[in-house]
Write an enzyme that holds these catalytic residues in place. Structure first.
Site, short mmCIF file in Angstrom:
data_model
loop_
_atom_site.label_atom_id
_atom_site.label_comp_id
_atom_site.label_asym_id
_atom_site.label_seq_id
_atom_site.Cartn_x
_atom_site.Cartn_y
_atom_site.Cartn_z
N ASP A 146 27.09 7.24 26.25
CA ASP A 146 27.71 7.23 27.12
C ASP A 146 28.57 7.63 28.27
O ASP A 146 28.78 6.63 29.35
CB ASP A 146 28.56 5.80 26.68
CG ASP A 146 28.01 4.57 25.69
OD1 ASP A 146 26.96 4.45 26.11
OD2 ASP A 146 28.25 3.90 25.34
N ASP A 185 31.20 17.99 19.11
CA ASP A 185 32.57 17.57 19.45
C ASP A 185 32.37 18.53 20.60
O ASP A 185 32.84 18.36 22.29
CB ASP A 185 33.39 18.24 18.54
CG ASP A 185 33.94 19.50 18.06
OD1 ASP A 185 32.34 20.03 17.62
OD2 ASP A 185 33.91 20.68 17.83
N TYR A 200 23.94 4.91 11.47
CA TYR A 200 23.69 3.61 11.53
C TYR A 200 23.18 2.75 10.58
O TYR A 200 23.06 1.53 10.51
CB TYR A 200 23.26 2.91 12.57
CG TYR A 200 24.47 3.13 13.36
CD1 TYR A 200 26.08 4.14 13.30
CD2 TYR A 200 24.54 3.71 15.07
CE1 TYR A 200 26.56 4.48 14.36
CE2 TYR A 200 25.09 4.55 16.17
CZ TYR A 200 26.58 4.35 15.44
OH TYR A 200 27.03 4.57 16.44
N ASP A 213 25.04 8.03 20.38
CA ASP A 213 25.05 7.14 21.29
C ASP A 213 26.62 7.03 21.79
O ASP A 213 26.62 6.86 23.28
CB ASP A 213 25.97 6.36 19.86
CG ASP A 213 26.29 4.80 20.38
OD1 ASP A 213 26.08 4.05 21.40
OD2 ASP A 213 26.75 3.82 19.22
N LYS A 232 26.97 18.78 13.61
CA LYS A 232 28.07 19.41 13.19
C LYS A 232 27.84 20.06 12.23
O LYS A 232 28.21 20.24 11.28
CB LYS A 232 29.09 18.04 13.06
CG LYS A 232 29.71 17.46 14.64
CD LYS A 232 31.00 18.76 15.31
CE LYS A 232 32.00 18.11 14.46
NZ LYS A 232 33.24 18.83 14.94
#
Ligand code: NAD
Length: 368
Positions: A253, A225, A142, A249, A192
């Protein structure tokens, strides 16, 4: 010795409504537990824009850097939608996070037994769930450069850059290990590393911090993942999860929804420790200003009250008092007290925001 200091920024919409109940809880701890705070209040978001023409006045920013902890309600609302990006209410919150350098975002996902039916997962998978996601908040994709939409030949290309320095990974890893020591002593780090170099470095640094300074904490690594799958398959296997800004993020959630309503979710954002050892800290509910119910006395104040419980634990070393407050919330829910957002059962009349505050204060009284 002076009392610890708190800056309250209630903000917009339901922010001031839920914060009113938090102030009653703060007063209760002062009166009944000899735990008084010096509380200041100021404006943020649309409320600050209305008065000062900016979503965070410089004086407010300066106070936020001086106090022991900041408690924030929520910012935003349709009234401000047409404002320039630089003046939008959310910019006030982003400025606080940036200038306080709050690099570690703590999002607990805790399932109160009385609300287990609210989860989209089966009751036995979520009942008793208590995990903490630590998300790196000030770096990663970001913020990384280069970023932008550029011309390449006869088409455009959108670019964002995932970038982490060793020191950025080191400090957020430490905050996860410190937290784990106060909980069940387990950290799972997610990245990852199979396809991203930044993930390879992330894994290496987290392992090194562990081996050097936190060998007593159980550490595992998982690809993000797979982490997402495990979170919905068997979330109780986790205690603390530490991950980067982007994966955090999404994963936080996802974990939050394991537990049901937005009105229940607290958060903390922590920075580097001050000279007295307290981290710079901002506590806020996960939800926004909920313009659809603002001013109607319907908002659930629990997320904001549980954010204050996090402040008691992480800024003021009052873990027992935080647990007292969390137990009071749990008791009220077990007794069937519900705001409108928590209505699953037929025939239950919802209480107002104040009614929920009253019930939690009564449960606190009963805990003495
Ligand atoms: P929201 O979180 O404000 O509301 C989403 C839904 O959840 C609404 O139906 C709302 O009524 C309900 N809800 C939220 N909190 C509740 C509570 N405590 N009790 C009962 N019901 C609750 O998200 P949104 O509608 O997408 O955004 C509204 C405004 O809030 C926007 O301006 C947005 O930018 C802002 N926002 C601010 C923050 C923040 O301050 N940290 C976070 C998210 C959104």
């Amino acid at each position: 010795m002076s009392n610890p200091s708190l800056l309250i920024l209630a903000g917009d919409g339901i922010g001031p409504e839920v914060m009113t109940e938090v102030k009653r809880v703060i007063d209760w701890f002062g009166a009944k537990r000899d735990l008084a705070f010096d509380v200041e209040e100021d404006l943020v978001g649309g409320a600050a824009y209305d008065k000062h023409g900016t979503p965070l006045h410089d004086d407010t920013m300066a106070r936020a850097l001086q106090v022991d902890a900041v408690l924030l309600g929520a910012v935003g609302g349709p009234k401000y939608d047409a404002l320039d990006f630089s003046e939008k209410p959310e910019r006030g919150l982003l400025r606080l996070r940036k200038e306080m350098d709050l690099f570690s975002n703590l999002r607990p996902a805790q399932c109160f037994d009385a609300l287990a039916d609210f989860s989209s997962l089966k009751k036995d998978i979520v009942s008793g769930l208590d995990i903490m996601i630590v998300r790196e908040l000030t770096s990663g994709v970001y913020f990384g450069e280069p970023r932008g939409i550029f011309k390449e030949g006869n088409e455009r290309v959108g670019i964002n850059t995932q970038r982490y320095t060793e020191s950025e990974i080191d400090r957020v890893a430490r905050s996860a290990f410190e937290l784990a020591r106060r909980r069940s002593n387990k950290v799972c780090s997610m990245e990852k590393a199979n396809v991203m170099e930044s993930g390879v470095l992330w894994r290496e640094v987290v392992q090194k911090v562990h081996d050097t300074d936190y060998p007593d904490v159980e550490l595992t690594h998982m690809y993000a993942d797979n982490g997402a799958m495990q979170l919905v398959r068997a979330p109780k296997q986790f205690d603390v999860i530490v991950t980067d800004n982007l994966f955090g993020d999404i994963l936080s959630d996802c974990a939050a929804m394991l537990t049901g309503s937005l009105g229940m979710l607290p958060s903390a954002s922590l920075g580097a420790p001050n000279a007295d050892g307290r981290p710079k800290a901002l506590y806020e509910p996960v939800h926004g200003s909920a313009p659809d119910i603002a001013g109607q006395g319907k908002a659930n104040p629990i997320a904001c009250i549980l954010s204050f419980a996090m402040a008691l634990r992480y800024s003021f070393d009052q873990g027992d008092e935080a647990a007292r407050l969390e137990a009071a919330v749990e008791k009220v829910l077990a007794d069937g007290v519900r705001t409108a957002d928590l209505l699953a059962e037929e025939g239950v009349t919802p209480v107002s925001t104040t009614g929920m505050g009253d019930a939690i204060l009564a449960a606190l009284d009963a805990s003495l």
